[in-house]
Design a protein around this motif. Structure first.
Motif, PDB file in Angstrom:
ATOM      1  N   PRO A   3      12.426   7.512 -39.858  1.00  0.00           N
ATOM      2  CA  PRO A   3      11.353   7.182 -38.918  1.00  0.00           C
ATOM      3  C   PRO A   3      11.438   5.731 -38.449  1.00  0.00           C
ATOM      4  CG  PRO A   3      10.470   7.764 -41.101  1.00  0.00           C
ATOM      5  CD  PRO A   3      11.962   7.855 -41.187  1.00  0.00           C
ATOM      6  N   CYS A   4      10.972   5.503 -37.223  1.00  0.00           N
ATOM      7  CA  CYS A   4      10.980   4.139 -36.682  1.00  0.00           C
ATOM      8  C   CYS A   4       9.627   3.517 -36.992  1.00  0.00           C
ATOM      9  CB  CYS A   4      11.215   4.224 -35.182  1.00  0.00           C
ATOM     10  SG  CYS A   4      11.057   2.643 -34.368  1.00  0.00           S
ATOM     11  N   ARG A   5       9.630   2.376 -37.654  1.00  0.00           N
ATOM     12  CA  ARG A   5       8.359   1.751 -38.039  1.00  0.00           C
ATOM     13  C   ARG A   5       7.864   0.821 -36.927  1.00  0.00           C
ATOM     14  NH1 ARG A   5      10.960   0.066 -42.581  1.00  0.00           N
ATOM     15  NH2 ARG A   5      10.343  -2.046 -41.994  1.00  0.00           N
ATOM     16  N   PHE A   6       6.548   0.727 -36.839  1.00  0.00           N
ATOM     17  CA  PHE A   6       5.913  -0.123 -35.832  1.00  0.00           C
ATOM     18  C   PHE A   6       6.427  -1.558 -35.938  1.00  0.00           C
ATOM     19  CE2 PHE A   6       2.451  -2.930 -34.544  1.00  0.00           C
ATOM     20  CZ  PHE A   6       2.171  -2.447 -33.269  1.00  0.00           C
ATOM     21  N   ASP A   7       6.567  -2.047 -37.213  1.00  0.00           N
ATOM     22  CA  ASP A   7       6.946  -3.455 -37.361  1.00  0.00           C
ATOM     23  C   ASP A   7       8.413  -3.729 -37.010  1.00  0.00           C
ATOM     24  OD1 ASP A   7       8.194  -2.406 -39.525  1.00  0.00           O
ATOM     25  OD2 ASP A   7       6.856  -3.276 -41.030  1.00  0.00           O
ATOM     26  N   GLN A   8       9.170  -2.644 -36.716  1.00  0.00           N
ATOM     27  CA  GLN A   8      10.560  -2.852 -36.264  1.00  0.00           C
ATOM     28  C   GLN A   8      10.633  -3.054 -34.747  1.00  0.00           C
ATOM     29  OE1 GLN A   8      11.892   0.921 -37.883  1.00  0.00           O
ATOM     30  NE2 GLN A   8      13.218  -0.122 -39.353  1.00  0.00           N
ATOM     31  N   LEU A   9       9.495  -2.837 -34.053  1.00  0.00           N
ATOM     32  CA  LEU A   9       9.517  -2.929 -32.589  1.00  0.00           C
ATOM     33  C   LEU A   9       9.471  -4.376 -32.124  1.00  0.00           C
ATOM     34  CD1 LEU A   9       6.827  -0.194 -31.708  1.00  0.00           C
ATOM     35  CD2 LEU A   9       9.323   0.061 -31.792  1.00  0.00           C
ATOM     36  N   THR A  10       9.996  -4.600 -30.924  1.00  0.00           N
ATOM     37  CA  THR A  10       9.858  -5.935 -30.326  1.00  0.00           C
ATOM     38  C   THR A  10       8.382  -6.163 -30.002  1.00  0.00           C
ATOM     39  OG1 THR A  10      10.070  -5.034 -28.118  1.00  0.00           O
ATOM     40  CG2 THR A  10      12.121  -5.750 -29.183  1.00  0.00           C
ATOM     41  N   PRO A  11       7.933  -7.429 -29.909  1.00  0.00           N
ATOM     42  CA  PRO A  11       6.520  -7.694 -29.576  1.00  0.00           C
ATOM     43  C   PRO A  11       6.115  -7.009 -28.278  1.00  0.00           C
ATOM     44  CG  PRO A  11       7.631  -9.711 -30.225  1.00  0.00           C
ATOM     45  CD  PRO A  11       8.689  -8.651 -30.192  1.00  0.00           C
ATOM     46  N   GLU A  12       7.033  -6.950 -27.316  1.00  0.00           N
ATOM     47  CA  GLU A  12       6.724  -6.296 -26.031  1.00  0.00           C
ATOM     48  C   GLU A  12       6.368  -4.827 -26.219  1.00  0.00           C
ATOM     49  OE1 GLU A  12      10.147  -7.103 -23.657  1.00  0.00           O
ATOM     50  OE2 GLU A  12       8.848  -7.214 -21.875  1.00  0.00           O
ATOM     51  N   THR A  18       1.453   2.469 -30.828  1.00  0.00           N
ATOM     52  CA  THR A  18       0.651   2.622 -32.043  1.00  0.00           C
ATOM     53  C   THR A  18       1.346   3.652 -32.938  1.00  0.00           C
ATOM     54  OG1 THR A  18      -1.435   3.336 -33.004  1.00  0.00           O
ATOM     55  CG2 THR A  18      -0.884   4.321 -30.913  1.00  0.00           C
ATOM     56  N   ASP A  19       1.222   3.462 -34.253  1.00  0.00           N
ATOM     57  CA  ASP A  19       1.773   4.467 -35.175  1.00  0.00           C
ATOM     58  C   ASP A  19       0.641   5.237 -35.844  1.00  0.00           C
ATOM     59  OD1 ASP A  19       0.773   2.472 -36.725  1.00  0.00           O
ATOM     60  OD2 ASP A  19       2.597   2.149 -37.920  1.00  0.00           O
ATOM     61  N   LYS A  20      -0.571   5.082 -35.297  1.00  0.00           N
ATOM     62  CA  LYS A  20      -1.715   5.796 -35.891  1.00  0.00           C
ATOM     63  C   LYS A  20      -2.314   6.710 -34.833  1.00  0.00           C
ATOM     64  CE  LYS A  20      -2.610   2.161 -39.153  1.00  0.00           C
ATOM     65  NZ  LYS A  20      -1.287   1.585 -38.815  1.00  0.00           N
ATOM     66  N   PHE A  21      -1.663   7.810 -34.594  1.00  0.00           N
ATOM     67  CA  PHE A  21      -2.134   8.685 -33.530  1.00  0.00           C
ATOM     68  C   PHE A  21      -1.789  10.128 -33.872  1.00  0.00           C
ATOM     69  CE2 PHE A  21      -0.999  11.061 -29.596  1.00  0.00           C
ATOM     70  CZ  PHE A  21      -2.262  11.113 -29.030  1.00  0.00           C
ATOM     71  N   CYS A  32      -0.014  17.492 -33.429  1.00  0.00           N
ATOM     72  CA  CYS A  32       1.189  16.911 -34.018  1.00  0.00           C
ATOM     73  C   CYS A  32       0.939  15.415 -34.227  1.00  0.00           C
ATOM     74  CB  CYS A  32       2.395  17.106 -33.109  1.00  0.00           C
ATOM     75  SG  CYS A  32       2.203  16.367 -31.495  1.00  0.00           S
ATOM     76  N   THR A  33       1.684  14.844 -35.158  1.00  0.00           N
ATOM     77  CA  THR A  33       1.545  13.411 -35.408  1.00  0.00           C
ATOM     78  C   THR A  33       2.882  12.748 -35.100  1.00  0.00           C
ATOM     79  OG1 THR A  33      -0.050  13.896 -37.112  1.00  0.00           O
ATOM     80  CG2 THR A  33       0.874  11.685 -37.147  1.00  0.00           C
ATOM     81  N   PRO A  34       2.992  12.144 -33.913  1.00  0.00           N
ATOM     82  CA  PRO A  34       4.266  11.500 -33.575  1.00  0.00           C
ATOM     83  C   PRO A  34       4.473  10.236 -34.408  1.00  0.00           C
ATOM     84  CG  PRO A  34       2.626  11.044 -31.890  1.00  0.00           C
ATOM     85  CD  PRO A  34       1.972  11.980 -32.867  1.00  0.00           C
ATOM     86  N   GLU A  35       5.748   9.838 -34.531  1.00  0.00           N
ATOM     87  CA  GLU A  35       6.032   8.569 -35.235  1.00  0.00           C
ATOM     88  C   GLU A  35       5.365   7.416 -34.509  1.00  0.00           C
ATOM     89  OE1 GLU A  35      10.233   7.802 -35.753  1.00  0.00           O
ATOM     90  OE2 GLU A  35      10.508   9.900 -36.312  1.00  0.00           O
ATOM     91  N   LEU A  36       5.496   7.423 -33.182  1.00  0.00           N
ATOM     92  CA  LEU A  36       4.915   6.340 -32.381  1.00  0.00           C
ATOM     93  C   LEU A  36       4.381   6.910 -31.067  1.00  0.00           C
ATOM     94  CD1 LEU A  36       7.716   3.602 -32.619  1.00  0.00           C
ATOM     95  CD2 LEU A  36       5.461   3.479 -33.711  1.00  0.00           C
ATOM     96  N   LEU A  37       3.286   6.329 -30.608  1.00  0.00           N
ATOM     97  CA  LEU A  37       2.786   6.641 -29.275  1.00  0.00           C
ATOM     98  C   LEU A  37       2.921   5.390 -28.412  1.00  0.00           C
ATOM     99  CD1 LEU A  37       1.078   8.172 -27.109  1.00  0.00           C
ATOM    100  CD2 LEU A  37      -0.941   7.161 -28.188  1.00  0.00           C
ATOM    101  N   PHE A  38       3.444   5.556 -27.198  1.00  0.00           N
ATOM    102  CA  PHE A  38       3.526   4.443 -26.239  1.00  0.00           C
ATOM    103  C   PHE A  38       2.549   4.687 -25.099  1.00  0.00           C
ATOM    104  CE2 PHE A  38       7.629   4.645 -28.331  1.00  0.00           C
ATOM    105  CZ  PHE A  38       7.780   3.319 -28.732  1.00  0.00           C
TER     106      PHE A  38
END
Ligand SMILES: Cc1cc2nc3c(=O)[nH]c(=O)nc-3n(C[C@H](O)[C@H](O)[C@H](O)COP(=O)(O)OP(=O)(O)OC[C@H]3O[C@@H](n4cnc5c(N)ncnc54)[C@H](O)[C@@H]3O)c2cc1C
Length: 463
Positions: A3-12, A18-21, A32-38
């Motif tokens: 899984p891709c963690r939120f804290d691995q993302l660039t600030p942009e 969000t990883d809480k969705f 469903c619970t996605p890893e990340l929502l943009f």
């Protein structure tokens, strides 16, 4: 790939992620619970999310307002929602065309069009959905001379799996345009569209009771009896209501049952009674008759701005199934459904909703190449004790298949790629465009693999 963690993302990217969705559709039938929502606000941010998904080999699924009753919009990978991209970009009142960002809701679209003296020519039952969402599924209203909503698209722009911005129209990237007018979200993230509207108008709608057998025997006249006609049939009875709407210059008005009556009786009392029938299903036909006599003993007449007349309250939680067949076959299909219900002592809820859509040339539109009748069946879906509906669904789908039926893409169904290839002449061309634009399948999900991509066996309807 983990899984891709939120804290691995660039600030942009963190600024729009969000990883809480948890995504849940409107009917609460799929989540469903996605890893990340943009949630981007610009096309550049959409591009960045796509490029991240590409570099990590993650699926990326767009959703609008989650009104599809199936799992069409679900994904466990990355999800993206462009609701914040909802501006009017330009309008040409002479040609009645407006270019909007595709995250705009239909409610907002009506508002911005009306501010410019324009309105959409046809609409479905609600306006909560996003522009991108209704077009992705060829959502429809009713009207013999009016196509599904996707036929209103003049051009569109999408961000494809390699992060590029692709504009398409009937003269530029023509095959992509034909495929993307009803894309199922499988071609890329659609960010803007130019839509064909017409000068703002009011509608006068008149709703009257009829004998269903008379309507079936006078089918062609009923279909053409108004610019927009629809029929609600009450199964277990020979009763139906025909709703007819035409453009008018009359003043806004309403006669018939009061809003309070409709709301109190048509919603609260009806829902309470439906709950009782869960424990004694033999009461359903009596309840149907009672509701028909109470709500439809007198005609309803209403004049209002077009979107208010096209839209209805979709009152209680329900299971829905809706397929499209050639409208000349619909009387036979409906008689078969009636016979099946009676001979098998099924107890089903009303109404069966019958709408008409002009034929079109949108590759994956259920109205492609034929004048179409949509037949929608519903069953009340209470919380707690489920109502039996699967036998009804199977019989209904079998009858629809006999008439080369095409299911509404947004709704749960049991068609496979083989069935769809047989009923959509341009199905394989759609798949070729999809393969070219998205060779690694970034925009695929379970629904698309199950029904559209895999050659697989027959699938059971997922509801
Ligand atoms: C109460 C109710 C009433 C309805 N009435 C009607 C009706 O009258 N007529 C009718 O035909 N249908 C009707 N529907 C179905 C509805 O119109 C469709 O399900 C529509 O797709 C929902 O739009 P949405 O914005 O919620 O999209 P979602 O359900 O969130 O997504 C639908 C599809 O659009 C894709 N998508 C969303 N945004 C993008 C984007 N930016 N780029 C690319 N793809 C995207 C998704 O990936 C998915 O494939 C109704 C549904 C409900 C719940």
């Amino acid at each position: 790939m983990g899984p891709c963690r939120f804290d691995q993302l660039t600030p942009e990217l963190q600024a729009i992620a969000t990883d809480k969705f948890t995504f849940q559709n409107w009917a609460k039938t799929f989540k469903c619970t996605p890893e990340l929502l943009f949630e981007p606000t610009t096309e550049e941010q959409v591009q960045k999310a796509v490029l991240l998904a590409k570099s990590l080999n993650k699926p990326l699924k767009a959703f609008g307002c989650g009104h599809s009753p199936s799992d069409l919009a679900c994904s466990p990978g990355f999800m993206i929602n462009i609701d914040k991209m909802d501006n009017l970009l330009s309008v040409d009142v002479k040609t009645c065309r407006a270019t909007v960002q595709a995250g705009m809701s239909l409610h907002k679209l009506h508002k911005v069009l009306r501010e410019n003296g324009l309105a959409l020519s046809n609409l479905g039952s609600i306006s909560d959905q996003s522009v991108a969402g209704v077009m992705a599924t060829a959502s429809h209203g009713t009207g013999a001379e009016y196509g599904c909503l996707s036929t209103m698209i003049v051009d569109l722009t999408l961000i494809t799996a390699d992060g590029s911005i692709l504009f398409c129209s009937p003269t530029e990237n023509v095959n992509v345009f034909e495929a993307a007018r009803c894309s199922l979200g499988a071609l890329g993230i659609i960010t803007r569209m130019t839509l064909q509207a017409e000068p703002d108008f009011r509608l006068e709608a008149i709703q009257k009771p009829y004998k269903f057998s008379d309507v079936l025997n006078d089918w062609d006249n009923v279909i053409h009896s108004a610019q927009h006609a629809r029929v609600w049939w009450y199964p277990h009875t020979d009763d139906c209501v025909v709703w007819r709407a035409n453009r008018t210059t009359k003043e806004i008005s309403r006669t018939g049952p009061s809003f309070l009556m409709e709301r109190f009786y048509g919603f609260h009392t009806y829902q309470a009674m439906l709950n009782v029938t869960r424990y004694s299903t033999r009461l359903i036909p009596y309840l149907t008759k009672l509701m028909f006599n109470t709500l439809h003993s007198q005609p309803v007449n209403m004049v209002d701005v077009s979107n208010k007349v096209f839209n209805f309250d979709c009152l209680f939680p329900q299971y829905v199934n809706e397929w499209a067949i050639d409208w000349k076959d619909a009387p036979d299909a409906l008689r078969k459904l009636d016979k099946f219900i009676n001979e098998n002592d099924l107890k089903v809820h009303f109404p069966v909703e019958i709408r008409f859509v002009d034929q079109d040339d949108v590759w994956l539109s259920p109205a492609y190449g034929r004048k179409t009748c949509y037949i929608g069946v519903i069953m009340y879906r209470p919380y707690g004790k489920p109502v039996p509906y699967k036998k009804y669904w199977k019989a209904y789908e079998d009858i629809m298949r006999e008439y080369n039926g095409r299911p509404h893409w947004a709704k749960a169904h049991g068609q496979t790629r083989k069935d769809l290839e047989a009923s959509y002449p341009k199905f394989n061309e759609f798949l070729r465009v999809r393969q070219q634009l998205d060779p690694t399948g970034m925009f695929l999900n379970d629904y698309l693999r199950r029904h559209v991509i895999s050659p697989g066996k027959e699938t059971a309807s997922r509801l």
